[in-house]
Motif scaffolding. Structure first.
Motif, PDB file in Angstrom:
ATOM      1  N   UNK A   4       0.837  -1.197   0.000  1.00 53.06           N
ATOM      2  CA  UNK A   4       0.000   0.000   0.000  1.00 53.06           C
ATOM      3  C   UNK A   4       0.872   1.247   0.000  1.00 53.06           C
ATOM      4  N   UNK A   5       0.392   2.288  -0.608  1.00 50.04           N
ATOM      5  CA  UNK A   5       1.139   3.541  -0.711  1.00 50.04           C
ATOM      6  C   UNK A   5       0.988   4.322   0.590  1.00 50.04           C
ATOM      7  N   UNK A   6       2.094   4.809   1.109  1.00 50.31           N
ATOM      8  CA  UNK A   6       2.094   5.509   2.395  1.00 50.31           C
ATOM      9  C   UNK A   6       2.065   7.021   2.195  1.00 50.31           C
ATOM     10  N   UNK A 229       4.039   3.690 -10.444  1.00 51.86           N
ATOM     11  CA  UNK A 229       4.812   2.487 -10.145  1.00 51.86           C
ATOM     12  C   UNK A 229       6.307   2.753 -10.277  1.00 51.86           C
ATOM     13  N   UNK A 230       6.699   3.552 -11.279  1.00 53.25           N
ATOM     14  CA  UNK A 230       8.114   3.878 -11.447  1.00 53.25           C
ATOM     15  C   UNK A 230       8.634   4.675 -10.260  1.00 53.25           C
ATOM     16  N   UNK A 231       7.853   5.655  -9.804  1.00 51.61           N
ATOM     17  CA  UNK A 231       8.267   6.449  -8.652  1.00 51.61           C
ATOM     18  C   UNK A 231       8.393   5.585  -7.408  1.00 51.61           C
ATOM     19  N   UNK A 232       7.437   4.697  -7.179  1.00 49.18           N
ATOM     20  CA  UNK A 232       7.488   3.826  -6.007  1.00 49.18           C
ATOM     21  C   UNK A 232       8.715   2.917  -6.050  1.00 49.18           C
ATOM     22  N   UNK A 233       9.027   2.404  -7.236  1.00 48.45           N
ATOM     23  CA  UNK A 233      10.208   1.550  -7.370  1.00 48.45           C
ATOM     24  C   UNK A 233      11.471   2.336  -7.056  1.00 48.45           C
ATOM     25  N   UNK A 234      11.550   3.569  -7.532  1.00 46.80           N
ATOM     26  CA  UNK A 234      12.712   4.417  -7.258  1.00 46.80           C
ATOM     27  C   UNK A 234      12.846   4.691  -5.769  1.00 46.80           C
ATOM     28  N   UNK A 235      11.719   5.006  -5.120  1.00 47.66           N
ATOM     29  CA  UNK A 235      11.748   5.320  -3.686  1.00 47.66           C
ATOM     30  C   UNK A 235      12.146   4.095  -2.872  1.00 47.66           C
ATOM     31  N   UNK A 236      11.492   2.978  -3.148  1.00 48.21           N
ATOM     32  CA  UNK A 236      11.642   1.795  -2.301  1.00 48.21           C
ATOM     33  C   UNK A 236      12.914   0.994  -2.579  1.00 48.21           C
TER      34      UNK A 236
END
Length: 251
Positions: A4-6, A229-236
């Motif tokens: 889930x997105x925080x 999804x790309x941003x989340x992958x970069x962050x995580x």
């Protein structure tokens, strides 16, 4: 992404847009969320951003949060303190900062709370705020949006200039974006007034108004866009694989 997105990830994504379309300028994110956001901007919509390792080098890939093997840093060049100031004075820098107080003029305070001659709380002093706000644009991240930060009168000590004095700057003064735990804002309303651009999930307009000590123009009550999804992958996976960002909101 399955997780889930925080709220921290929403704020990082929204804050990264501060550097969108700005080209080759020095990005400085002061604090955890702003630092990750600057890195996200470089990895996604503005690869031309100049970014330091926090010490003396320009790097072509943002450094991850926490402990790291510095031998993996991709160094582009030397970035001494004097070179930082060359960019700063020339308006070729955009910092995201977290002041203790901000008022309806966009004036910011990181120095003291209360009467300056006998303050209730002594803070950092003005540090680099006077020169930063006069010489280049800035954005702001506030983790706890409340009337203690967005104050009803002028800030107790002006560390960074506001819009009523913008003619004193070198023409680069601007507060481009304000991101808080409630939503996204700027000072592009009528007569440089503070305005709401979007609300984070579960936040209402009334909650924003209640927690802001001055008038807020409701430009839009749309929802803040979720990270891609790309941003989340970069962050995580790249910028904060240890999940240090979760400490900001206790997630």
């Amino acid at each position: 992404m399955s997780e889930s997105i925080t709220l921290s990830e929403i704020c990082i994504s929204a804050s990264s847009k501060a550097w969108e379309g700005e080209g080759e300028i020095l990005a400085t994110g002061i604090g955890l969320i702003p630092r990750i956001a600057a890195g996200l901007a470089k990895l996604t919509h503005n690869p031309d951003l100049m970014m330091t390792d926090g010490e003396t080098y320009l790097i072509s890939q943002p450094a991850p949060m926490g402990k790291r093997d510095i031998s993996h840093d991709l160094v582009e060049g030397y970035m001494s303190y004097s070179r930082v100031f060359e960019n700063l004075w020339g308006g070729k820098r955009h910092a995201m900062v977290t002041p203790t107080q901000i008022d309806s003029f966009g004036q910011t305070n990181i120095s003291a709370i209360g009467d300056y001659n006998s303050p209730k709380v002594q803070l950092l002093g003005v540090r680099g705020f006077p020169g930063n706000f006069i010489n280049h644009k800035n954005s702001i991240f506030i983790p706890n949006h409340s009337v203690k930060t967005f104050v009803s009168s002028a800030v107790d000590m002006v560390s960074g200039m506001g819009y009523q004095n913008k003619d004193l700057s070198n023409g680069k003064f601007e507060i481009k974006l304000v991101v808080t735990n409630l939503g996204v804002f700027d000072f592009n309303g009528k007569d440089d007034s503070f305005q709401l651009l979007s609300l984070h999930p579960g936040v209402s307009v009334d909650e924003v108004i209640e927690n802001t000590g001055f008038d807020v123009i409701i430009n839009s009550d749309k929802a803040t866009p979720m990270p891609t999804d790309k941003e989340l992958a970069c962050i995580r996976e790249i910028l904060d694989p240890q999940g240090i960002r979760n400490s900001i909101f206790g997630e």
